[in-house]
Design a protein around this motif. Structure first.
Motif, short mmCIF file in Angstrom:
data_model
loop_
_atom_site.label_atom_id
_atom_site.label_comp_id
_atom_site.label_asym_id
_atom_site.label_seq_id
_atom_site.Cartn_x
_atom_site.Cartn_y
_atom_site.Cartn_z
N GLN A 66 15.59 0.54 -1.70
CA GLN A 66 16.66 -0.46 -1.57
C GLN A 66 17.89 0.19 -0.94
O GLN A 66 18.56 -0.44 -0.11
N SER A 70 19.54 -1.06 2.55
CA SER A 70 20.97 -1.36 2.63
C SER A 70 21.66 -0.49 3.67
O SER A 70 22.53 -0.97 4.41
N GLU A 74 23.61 -1.77 6.96
CA GLU A 74 25.00 -1.34 7.19
C GLU A 74 25.14 -0.65 8.55
O GLU A 74 26.07 -0.93 9.30
N GLU A 176 22.32 -11.82 0.94
CA GLU A 176 22.03 -10.42 1.21
C GLU A 176 20.95 -9.90 0.25
O GLU A 176 20.05 -9.18 0.66
N GLU A 177 21.03 -10.28 -1.03
CA GLU A 177 20.01 -9.87 -1.99
C GLU A 177 18.65 -10.46 -1.62
O GLU A 177 17.62 -9.79 -1.73
N ILE A 180 17.36 -8.49 1.33
CA ILE A 180 16.86 -7.18 0.92
C ILE A 180 15.51 -7.32 0.23
O ILE A 180 14.59 -6.54 0.49
#
Length: 193
Positions: A66, A70, A74, A176-177, A180
């Motif tokens: 994770q 992320s 980014e 976003e979660e 992901i």
């Protein structure tokens, strides 16, 4: 007390300790070989320990994956340098940061790998740079860099077909979660192939 007497006492105490350790080892081995309940108890303890270790490792692996996803998201949102001078500066800064972080130990490997990945992302000949990394970067950090590249490839594939991946490109923390989670599923699926 004379030196000979102190030496004799030390040797005697050492012999008693050594004899008791050897006696315990012999007793333990005899009990292990002859007592079924004792063997079962040892197996249960070993299974408990291995389950705890396995659970810790899987939680750490999921957290690391994770973190990598992320980090890729980014990094992909960061602006890339436009001029050759900016690119060179960006490259040199990220390689230097990656080298410093990789010397700090395993806790800093993910951050070191993301710095190396940032440098790789703008390098004009990434295949050549990967060969250099393979020779100069610590193997665990290099493995993370390769994993970052794999995740970036999966993300690129998924972003070309967002509806299939369950990614709608919306804003917000929930989106976003969800993104992901969808990417983790896609990376896990790509890892099995």
């Amino acid at each position: 007390m004379s030196p000979n007497r102190a030496t004799t006492i030390a040797i005697g105490v050492g012999a008693v300790l050594l004899t008791s350790v050897a006696g315990y080892a012999v007793w333990f081995d005899y009990r292990r070989q002859t007592d079924k309940d004792f063997r079962r108890k040892i197996r249960k303890q070993n299974k408990k320990v291995s389950k705890v270790v396995e659970a810790e490792n899987s939680a750490k692996g999921a957290r690391t994956q994770q973190d990598l996803i992320s980090a890729i998201i980014e990094i992909s949102q960061e602006p890339t340098p436009t001029t050759p001078e900016e690119s060179e500066k960006y490259f040199m800064e990220n390689v230097a940061i990656g080298e410093k972080l990789s010397t700090l130990g395993p806790d800093a490997y993910v951050h070191a790998a993301t710095s190396f990945y940032r440098a790789l992302r703008i390098y004009p000949a990434p295949a050549e740079l990967m060969q250099i990394y393979e020779k100069t970067v610590l193997p665990p950090v290099f493995a993370i860099v390769k994993e970052l590249i794999g995740i970036a490839n999966v993300i690129a594939q998924q972003s070309s077909r967002p509806a299939e991946a369950g990614i709608d490109g919306g804003e917000g923390e929930e989106d976003e979660e969800a993104m992901i989670a969808a990417l983790q599923a896609a990376v896990a699926g790509a890892g099995r192939e």
